[in-house]
Scaffold this active site. Structure first.
Site, PDB file in Angstrom:
ATOM      1  N   HIS A 149      -3.834   1.058   8.042  1.00 31.56           N
ATOM      2  CA  HIS A 149      -2.506   1.671   7.925  1.00 31.56           C
ATOM      3  C   HIS A 149      -2.555   2.851   6.942  1.00 31.56           C
ATOM      4  O   HIS A 149      -2.037   3.931   7.238  1.00 31.56           O
ATOM      5  CB  HIS A 149      -1.507   0.609   7.464  1.00 31.56           C
ATOM      6  CG  HIS A 149      -0.086   1.056   7.406  1.00 31.56           C
ATOM      7  ND1 HIS A 149       0.859   0.673   8.343  1.00 31.56           N
ATOM      8  CD2 HIS A 149       0.560   1.865   6.529  1.00 31.56           C
ATOM      9  CE1 HIS A 149       2.027   1.237   8.020  1.00 31.56           C
ATOM     10  NE2 HIS A 149       1.869   1.964   6.932  1.00 31.56           N
ATOM     11  N   GLU A 150      -3.192   2.645   5.780  1.00 30.46           N
ATOM     12  CA  GLU A 150      -3.210   3.700   4.751  1.00 30.46           C
ATOM     13  C   GLU A 150      -4.136   4.854   5.132  1.00 30.46           C
ATOM     14  O   GLU A 150      -3.800   6.017   4.897  1.00 30.46           O
ATOM     15  CB  GLU A 150      -3.600   3.124   3.381  1.00 30.46           C
ATOM     16  CG  GLU A 150      -2.679   2.025   2.862  1.00 30.46           C
ATOM     17  CD  GLU A 150      -1.196   2.355   2.910  1.00 30.46           C
ATOM     18  OE1 GLU A 150      -0.835   3.524   2.761  1.00 30.46           O
ATOM     19  OE2 GLU A 150      -0.407   1.424   3.120  1.00 30.46           O
ATOM     20  N   CYS A 181       6.653  -0.037   7.604  1.00 31.77           N
ATOM     21  CA  CYS A 181       6.195   1.074   6.776  1.00 31.77           C
ATOM     22  C   CYS A 181       7.334   1.542   5.883  1.00 31.77           C
ATOM     23  O   CYS A 181       8.471   1.674   6.345  1.00 31.77           O
ATOM     24  CB  CYS A 181       5.735   2.211   7.684  1.00 31.77           C
ATOM     25  SG  CYS A 181       5.151   3.653   6.786  1.00 31.77           S
ATOM     26  N   LEU A 182       7.025   1.810   4.620  1.00 32.19           N
ATOM     27  CA  LEU A 182       8.047   2.301   3.689  1.00 32.19           C
ATOM     28  C   LEU A 182       8.637   3.627   4.156  1.00 32.19           C
ATOM     29  O   LEU A 182       9.767   3.957   3.797  1.00 32.19           O
ATOM     30  CB  LEU A 182       7.441   2.492   2.295  1.00 32.19           C
ATOM     31  CG  LEU A 182       6.994   1.218   1.560  1.00 32.19           C
ATOM     32  CD1 LEU A 182       6.283   1.587   0.266  1.00 32.19           C
ATOM     33  CD2 LEU A 182       8.177   0.308   1.274  1.00 32.19           C
ATOM     34  N   HIS A 201      -2.305   6.912   7.537  1.00 34.09           N
ATOM     35  CA  HIS A 201      -1.344   7.783   6.848  1.00 34.09           C
ATOM     36  C   HIS A 201      -2.023   9.079   6.413  1.00 34.09           C
ATOM     37  O   HIS A 201      -1.505  10.175   6.615  1.00 34.09           O
ATOM     38  CB  HIS A 201      -0.793   7.102   5.591  1.00 34.09           C
ATOM     39  CG  HIS A 201       0.502   6.371   5.795  1.00 34.09           C
ATOM     40  ND1 HIS A 201       1.620   6.968   6.341  1.00 34.09           N
ATOM     41  CD2 HIS A 201       0.869   5.100   5.504  1.00 34.09           C
ATOM     42  CE1 HIS A 201       2.610   6.083   6.378  1.00 34.09           C
ATOM     43  NE2 HIS A 201       2.180   4.945   5.880  1.00 34.09           N
ATOM     44  N   GLY A 233       0.840  -1.187   0.000  1.00 41.62           N
ATOM     45  CA  GLY A 233       0.000   0.000   0.000  1.00 41.62           C
ATOM     46  C   GLY A 233       0.875   1.237   0.000  1.00 41.62           C
ATOM     47  O   GLY A 233       2.046   1.174   0.381  1.00 41.62           O
ATOM     48  N   GLN A 237       3.147   9.816   1.445  1.00 43.39           N
ATOM     49  CA  GLN A 237       4.431   9.110   1.507  1.00 43.39           C
ATOM     50  C   GLN A 237       5.353   9.503   0.356  1.00 43.39           C
ATOM     51  O   GLN A 237       6.547   9.209   0.395  1.00 43.39           O
ATOM     52  CB  GLN A 237       4.219   7.590   1.495  1.00 43.39           C
ATOM     53  CG  GLN A 237       3.559   7.070   2.769  1.00 43.39           C
ATOM     54  CD  GLN A 237       3.492   5.567   2.760  1.00 43.39           C
ATOM     55  OE1 GLN A 237       2.575   4.991   2.186  1.00 43.39           O
ATOM     56  NE2 GLN A 237       4.465   4.910   3.371  1.00 43.39           N
TER      57      GLN A 237
HETATM   58 ZN   LIG Z   1       3.170   3.140   5.869  1.00 45.32          ZN
END
Ligand SMILES: [Zn+2]
Length: 177
Positions: A133-134, A90-91, A137, A46, A51
């Protein structure tokens, strides 16, 4: 399509609430294509627009079993129910994983790239976790704010018994009470 550079915590765009998309125009289409490309290159399941430093309410999701990505424009969580704990990464926070509190059931409403409203109902599993999670964000919340306890953040490749490096926690501002 262009792979866009990720931004990393504590970048301010990650901790600010994103703005709703008013018109799904060519620039939004381009953004979404770039987000999908970036998610694939980064091996993510995702990606939220903030991000890559874009403060708009757009996310893309593609689980390993999905043939096509799911595009979420202006997603809203309609229901969270039940509790569970999951390990998450998480990226935007490379090199770490943490034990977080998540919901069992998550219902989300969003617009697709065609502008039509749709709903996703996820029960347990990776999809419910990624939806939370998204959408987190897009509300400026990182998973490290959902840790089961402050100690449950681990540097990847470290044994669980070892304490996490606390530099990340001290650099990350506390944004929510
Ligand atoms: Zn993340």
């Amino acid at each position: 399509m262009t792979v866009r550079p990720l931004v990393y915590a504590p970048h301010p765009t990650l901790t600010q609430k994103t703005q709703r998309v008013k018109h799904i125009d060519a620039s939004i289409h381009r953004l979404i294509q770039d987000m999908i490309e970036t998610m694939h290159v980064e091996n993510g399941v995702g990606l939220a627009a903030n991000q890559i430093g874009v403060p708009l309410r757009v996310a893309v999701i593609q689980l390993p079993e999905d043939e096509e990505p799911t595009v979420l424009i202006n997603p809203e969580v309609l229901l969270r129910e039940g509790e569970r704990e999951e390990d998450e990464g998480c990226l935007s926070i490379p090199g770490y994983t943490g034990r977080v509190k998540r919901s069992e059931r998550v219902h989300v409403k969003a617009l697709g790239i065609d502008g039509k409203s749709f709903r996703i109902k996820a029960e347990g599993g990776l999809l419910a976790e990624v939806l939370e999670h998204e959408t987190d964000h897009l509300n400026g919340i990182l998973y490290i704010e959902r840790l089961v306890s402050r100690e449950q953040l681990y540097k990847i490749d470290y044994k669980r018994e070892e304490p996490p490096e606390d530099s990340l926690m001290t650099e990350t501002p506390h944004l929510r009470e």
